[in-house]
Design a protein around this motif. Structure first.
Motif, PDB file in Angstrom:
ATOM      1  N   TYR A 224       0.838  -1.195   0.000  1.00  0.00           N
ATOM      2  CA  TYR A 224       0.000   0.000   0.000  1.00  0.00           C
ATOM      3  C   TYR A 224       0.875   1.248   0.000  1.00  0.00           C
ATOM      4  O   TYR A 224       2.046   1.207   0.346  1.00  0.00           O
ATOM      5  CB  TYR A 224      -0.943   0.019   1.217  1.00  0.00           C
ATOM      6  CG  TYR A 224      -0.292   0.245   2.553  1.00  0.00           C
ATOM      7  CD1 TYR A 224      -0.117   1.530   3.062  1.00  0.00           C
ATOM      8  CD2 TYR A 224       0.154  -0.830   3.338  1.00  0.00           C
ATOM      9  CE1 TYR A 224       0.477   1.741   4.304  1.00  0.00           C
ATOM     10  CE2 TYR A 224       0.743  -0.634   4.567  1.00  0.00           C
ATOM     11  CZ  TYR A 224       0.897   0.654   5.054  1.00  0.00           C
ATOM     12  OH  TYR A 224       1.482   0.859   6.275  1.00  0.00           O
ATOM     13  N   ARG A 225       0.277   2.362  -0.384  1.00  0.00           N
ATOM     14  CA  ARG A 225       0.990   3.635  -0.334  1.00  0.00           C
ATOM     15  C   ARG A 225       0.141   4.675   0.380  1.00  0.00           C
ATOM     16  O   ARG A 225      -1.097   4.704   0.232  1.00  0.00           O
ATOM     17  CB  ARG A 225       1.379   4.123  -1.729  1.00  0.00           C
ATOM     18  CG  ARG A 225       0.246   4.289  -2.715  1.00  0.00           C
ATOM     19  CD  ARG A 225       0.792   4.478  -4.122  1.00  0.00           C
ATOM     20  NE  ARG A 225      -0.265   4.561  -5.122  1.00  0.00           N
ATOM     21  CZ  ARG A 225      -0.720   5.705  -5.630  1.00  0.00           C
ATOM     22  NH1 ARG A 225      -0.213   6.852  -5.210  1.00  0.00           N
ATOM     23  NH2 ARG A 225      -1.659   5.701  -6.545  1.00  0.00           N
ATOM     24  N   VAL A 226       0.781   5.499   1.158  1.00  0.00           N
ATOM     25  CA  VAL A 226       0.092   6.547   1.905  1.00  0.00           C
ATOM     26  C   VAL A 226      -0.228   7.701   0.960  1.00  0.00           C
ATOM     27  O   VAL A 226       0.664   8.248   0.308  1.00  0.00           O
ATOM     28  CB  VAL A 226       0.947   7.042   3.089  1.00  0.00           C
ATOM     29  CG1 VAL A 226       0.275   8.224   3.783  1.00  0.00           C
ATOM     30  CG2 VAL A 226       1.191   5.905   4.079  1.00  0.00           C
ATOM     31  N   MET A 227      -1.502   8.060   0.907  1.00  0.00           N
ATOM     32  CA  MET A 227      -1.963   9.124   0.013  1.00  0.00           C
ATOM     33  C   MET A 227      -1.960  10.492   0.681  1.00  0.00           C
ATOM     34  O   MET A 227      -1.817  11.522   0.020  1.00  0.00           O
ATOM     35  CB  MET A 227      -3.385   8.808  -0.479  1.00  0.00           C
ATOM     36  CG  MET A 227      -3.540   7.447  -1.120  1.00  0.00           C
ATOM     37  SD  MET A 227      -2.618   7.309  -2.654  1.00  0.00           S
ATOM     38  CE  MET A 227      -3.564   8.403  -3.708  1.00  0.00           C
ATOM     39  N   ALA A 228      -2.138  10.499   2.003  1.00  0.00           N
ATOM     40  CA  ALA A 228      -2.194  11.785   2.719  1.00  0.00           C
ATOM     41  C   ALA A 228      -1.876  11.564   4.187  1.00  0.00           C
ATOM     42  O   ALA A 228      -2.134  10.489   4.739  1.00  0.00           O
ATOM     43  CB  ALA A 228      -3.578  12.410   2.572  1.00  0.00           C
ATOM     44  N   GLU A 229      -1.287  12.573   4.801  1.00  0.00           N
ATOM     45  CA  GLU A 229      -1.031  12.577   6.229  1.00  0.00           C
ATOM     46  C   GLU A 229      -1.341  13.966   6.761  1.00  0.00           C
ATOM     47  O   GLU A 229      -0.968  14.969   6.149  1.00  0.00           O
ATOM     48  CB  GLU A 229       0.424  12.221   6.532  1.00  0.00           C
ATOM     49  CG  GLU A 229       0.774  12.252   8.016  1.00  0.00           C
ATOM     50  CD  GLU A 229       2.224  11.913   8.298  1.00  0.00           C
ATOM     51  OE1 GLU A 229       2.799  12.525   9.221  1.00  0.00           O
ATOM     52  OE2 GLU A 229       2.765  11.046   7.602  1.00  0.00           O
ATOM     53  N   LYS A 230      -2.036  14.040   7.884  1.00  0.00           N
ATOM     54  CA  LYS A 230      -2.376  15.354   8.437  1.00  0.00           C
ATOM     55  C   LYS A 230      -2.468  15.282   9.952  1.00  0.00           C
ATOM     56  O   LYS A 230      -2.842  14.253  10.529  1.00  0.00           O
ATOM     57  CB  LYS A 230      -3.701  15.858   7.862  1.00  0.00           C
ATOM     58  CG  LYS A 230      -4.931  15.084   8.323  1.00  0.00           C
ATOM     59  CD  LYS A 230      -6.176  15.520   7.589  1.00  0.00           C
ATOM     60  CE  LYS A 230      -6.187  14.986   6.179  1.00  0.00           C
ATOM     61  NZ  LYS A 230      -7.436  15.290   5.465  1.00  0.00           N
ATOM     62  N   GLY A 231      -2.115  16.386  10.598  1.00  0.00           N
ATOM     63  CA  GLY A 231      -2.302  16.483  12.034  1.00  0.00           C
ATOM     64  C   GLY A 231      -3.774  16.650  12.354  1.00  0.00           C
ATOM     65  O   GLY A 231      -4.553  17.156  11.534  1.00  0.00           O
ATOM     66  N   VAL A 232      -4.169  16.199  13.535  1.00  0.00           N
ATOM     67  CA  VAL A 232      -5.561  16.375  13.970  1.00  0.00           C
ATOM     68  C   VAL A 232      -5.565  17.107  15.304  1.00  0.00           C
ATOM     69  O   VAL A 232      -4.621  17.017  16.089  1.00  0.00           O
ATOM     70  CB  VAL A 232      -6.305  15.022  14.086  1.00  0.00           C
ATOM     71  CG1 VAL A 232      -6.283  14.288  12.753  1.00  0.00           C
ATOM     72  CG2 VAL A 232      -5.695  14.140  15.160  1.00  0.00           C
ATOM     73  N   GLU A 233      -6.651  17.843  15.549  1.00  0.00           N
ATOM     74  CA  GLU A 233      -6.730  18.624  16.780  1.00  0.00           C
ATOM     75  C   GLU A 233      -8.181  18.934  17.124  1.00  0.00           C
ATOM     76  O   GLU A 233      -9.069  18.915  16.263  1.00  0.00           O
ATOM     77  CB  GLU A 233      -5.968  19.947  16.624  1.00  0.00           C
ATOM     78  CG  GLU A 233      -6.552  20.873  15.559  1.00  0.00           C
ATOM     79  CD  GLU A 233      -5.858  22.214  15.492  1.00  0.00           C
ATOM     80  OE1 GLU A 233      -5.349  22.668  16.536  1.00  0.00           O
ATOM     81  OE2 GLU A 233      -5.854  22.828  14.405  1.00  0.00           O
ATOM     82  N   TYR A 234      -8.392  19.222  18.414  1.00  0.00           N
ATOM     83  CA  TYR A 234      -9.700  19.672  18.870  1.00  0.00           C
ATOM     84  C   TYR A 234      -9.770  21.170  18.598  1.00  0.00           C
ATOM     85  O   TYR A 234      -8.949  21.939  19.116  1.00  0.00           O
ATOM     86  CB  TYR A 234      -9.891  19.403  20.365  1.00  0.00           C
ATOM     87  CG  TYR A 234     -11.331  19.587  20.814  1.00  0.00           C
ATOM     88  CD1 TYR A 234     -12.165  18.491  20.966  1.00  0.00           C
ATOM     89  CD2 TYR A 234     -11.855  20.848  21.074  1.00  0.00           C
ATOM     90  CE1 TYR A 234     -13.485  18.641  21.362  1.00  0.00           C
ATOM     91  CE2 TYR A 234     -13.166  21.002  21.463  1.00  0.00           C
ATOM     92  CZ  TYR A 234     -13.981  19.899  21.607  1.00  0.00           C
ATOM     93  OH  TYR A 234     -15.292  20.044  21.990  1.00  0.00           O
ATOM     94  N   LYS A 235     -10.713  21.588  17.787  1.00  0.00           N
ATOM     95  CA  LYS A 235     -10.812  23.006  17.444  1.00  0.00           C
ATOM     96  C   LYS A 235     -12.261  23.404  17.278  1.00  0.00           C
ATOM     97  O   LYS A 235     -12.988  22.807  16.483  1.00  0.00           O
ATOM     98  CB  LYS A 235     -10.034  23.312  16.165  1.00  0.00           C
ATOM     99  CG  LYS A 235      -9.963  24.796  15.850  1.00  0.00           C
ATOM    100  CD  LYS A 235      -9.035  25.066  14.691  1.00  0.00           C
ATOM    101  CE  LYS A 235      -8.923  26.559  14.424  1.00  0.00           C
ATOM    102  NZ  LYS A 235      -7.997  26.848  13.294  1.00  0.00           N
ATOM    103  N   CYS A 236     -12.684  24.416  18.017  1.00  0.00           N
ATOM    104  CA  CYS A 236     -14.057  24.913  17.927  1.00  0.00           C
ATOM    105  C   CYS A 236     -14.087  26.125  17.003  1.00  0.00           C
ATOM    106  O   CYS A 236     -13.186  26.963  17.019  1.00  0.00           O
ATOM    107  CB  CYS A 236     -14.584  25.283  19.307  1.00  0.00           C
ATOM    108  SG  CYS A 236     -16.356  25.694  19.274  1.00  0.00           S
ATOM    109  N   SER A 237     -15.133  26.226  16.207  1.00  0.00           N
ATOM    110  CA  SER A 237     -15.249  27.309  15.234  1.00  0.00           C
ATOM    111  C   SER A 237     -16.203  28.414  15.686  1.00  0.00           C
ATOM    112  O   SER A 237     -16.574  29.283  14.904  1.00  0.00           O
ATOM    113  CB  SER A 237     -15.733  26.744  13.892  1.00  0.00           C
ATOM    114  OG  SER A 237     -16.994  26.097  14.045  1.00  0.00           O
ATOM    115  N   CYS A 238     -16.591  28.388  16.953  1.00  0.00           N
ATOM    116  CA  CYS A 238     -17.568  29.381  17.404  1.00  0.00           C
ATOM    117  C   CYS A 238     -16.947  30.777  17.427  1.00  0.00           C
ATOM    118  O   CYS A 238     -15.745  30.953  17.606  1.00  0.00           O
ATOM    119  CB  CYS A 238     -18.130  29.018  18.783  1.00  0.00           C
ATOM    120  SG  CYS A 238     -16.977  29.250  20.158  1.00  0.00           S
TER     121      CYS A 238
END
Length: 296
Positions: A224-238
């Motif tokens: 397999y090959r990795v297509m994307a990698e991204k950081g994740v976080e708790y973020k509110c848009s209010c």
């Protein structure tokens, strides 16, 4: 290890696979909502599912997972997007500790019987909404059922949260495996065997296994090959303007009654607990602007 998500595809184009470590993200949610262990596990599982599903939409779009059950947790709501941002809350964050017979946090009983609703808000398109009955309340099984039943995409979803003795989040994350239309019977058999070898997802993450490590286990025997990698976080848009719109929706009578009693109107964001206060002048101006908009 920082929280991040990877998305991959097998070179034979028969399997799409995603994996995420969301330990710090779920811990942030626990701190914001001051959840007890069972509520932490339930919210964290849905957040992992939301991050996985949100990674599949396009930029500018969002995914909303809503679970309503007859169990004591009542409701879980999670919103995510393609950037790796997620926010969520549970209606009852102070659930008492309840364990299953094998001494695990009893999320299924906390959720109970009910419904899973998935809403996808598209950019410049009508939103999509799919709903299925909960089949277990364990979240992973329910998300797997949703993909297969509502979107006709045979899938396996695993989500897990490990809560420490001090109630902090020790490990959290998940995976999403989807069969693509070209998948052969041999691929399906091999994949099912690999998935069955994962006994405890959260313990693998606790041991330091990365999202790549999880995919190595799940996709053993496949290239397999990795297509994307991204950081994740708790973020509110209010923000203040957004909350002002929510305030106006409460209705003129209720707002005036609150002003008479409190001298102000206070709105608290469900997702991040931020508090917004509006004085009498701001409330009256918002009501007038809303009336003009409706007349127009």
């Amino acid at each position: 290890m920082e929280d991040y998500l990877i998305r991959a595809i097998t070179t034979n184009k028969e399997i799409r696979a995603l994996a995420v470590n969301s330990t710090k993200t779920v811990e942030e949610a626990r701190k914001i909502h001051e959840t007890t262990p069972v509520a932490t596990a339930a919210l964290g599982r849905v957040m992992a599912g939301g991050l996985l599903m949100g990674s599949l939409v396009k930029s500018g779009e969002e995914t909303i997972l809503s679970i309503r059950g007859d169990g004591p947790i009542k409701k879980i709501l999670v919103e995510s997007n393609q950037k790796g941002e997620v926010r969520g809350y549970v209606a009852n964050p102070k659930l008492p500790l309840k364990l299953t017979n094998n001494k695990k946090l009893d999320v299924a009983s906390a959720v109970g019987k009910g419904e899973l609703v998935v809403r996808k808000n598209y950019f410049m398109k009508e939103p999509y909404e799919g709903r299925v009955n909960l089949i277990s309340g364990k979240i992973g099984d329910d998300l797997s059922y949703y993909f297969t039943k509502s979107e006709q995409k045979p899938s396996s979803v695993g989500v897990g949260v490990l809560v420490d003795k001090d109630q902090s989040v020790k490990a959290a994350g998940g995976f999403l495996i989807q069969l693509l239309p070209e998948a052969s019977e041999d691929t399906i058999d091999k994949l099912e065997n690999n998935i069955s070898n994962i006994n405890s997802l959260s313990h693998l993450i606790e041991e330091g296994r990365s999202p790549e490590d999880l995919l190595d286990i799940l996709l053993k025997g496949f290239d397999y090959r990795v297509m994307a990698e991204k950081g994740v976080e708790y973020k509110c848009s209010c923000n203040r303007e957004q909350v002002k719109g929510v305030m106006v929706s409460l209705g003129e009578d209720e707002l005036k009654e609150t002003l008479a009693e409190e001298g102000k109107v206070e709105i608290r964001c469900h997702f991040c607990n931020s508090k917004y206060e509006f004085n009498e002048e701001e409330v009256e101006k918002a009501i007038k602007n809303n009336d003009k908009t409706q007349e127009g």
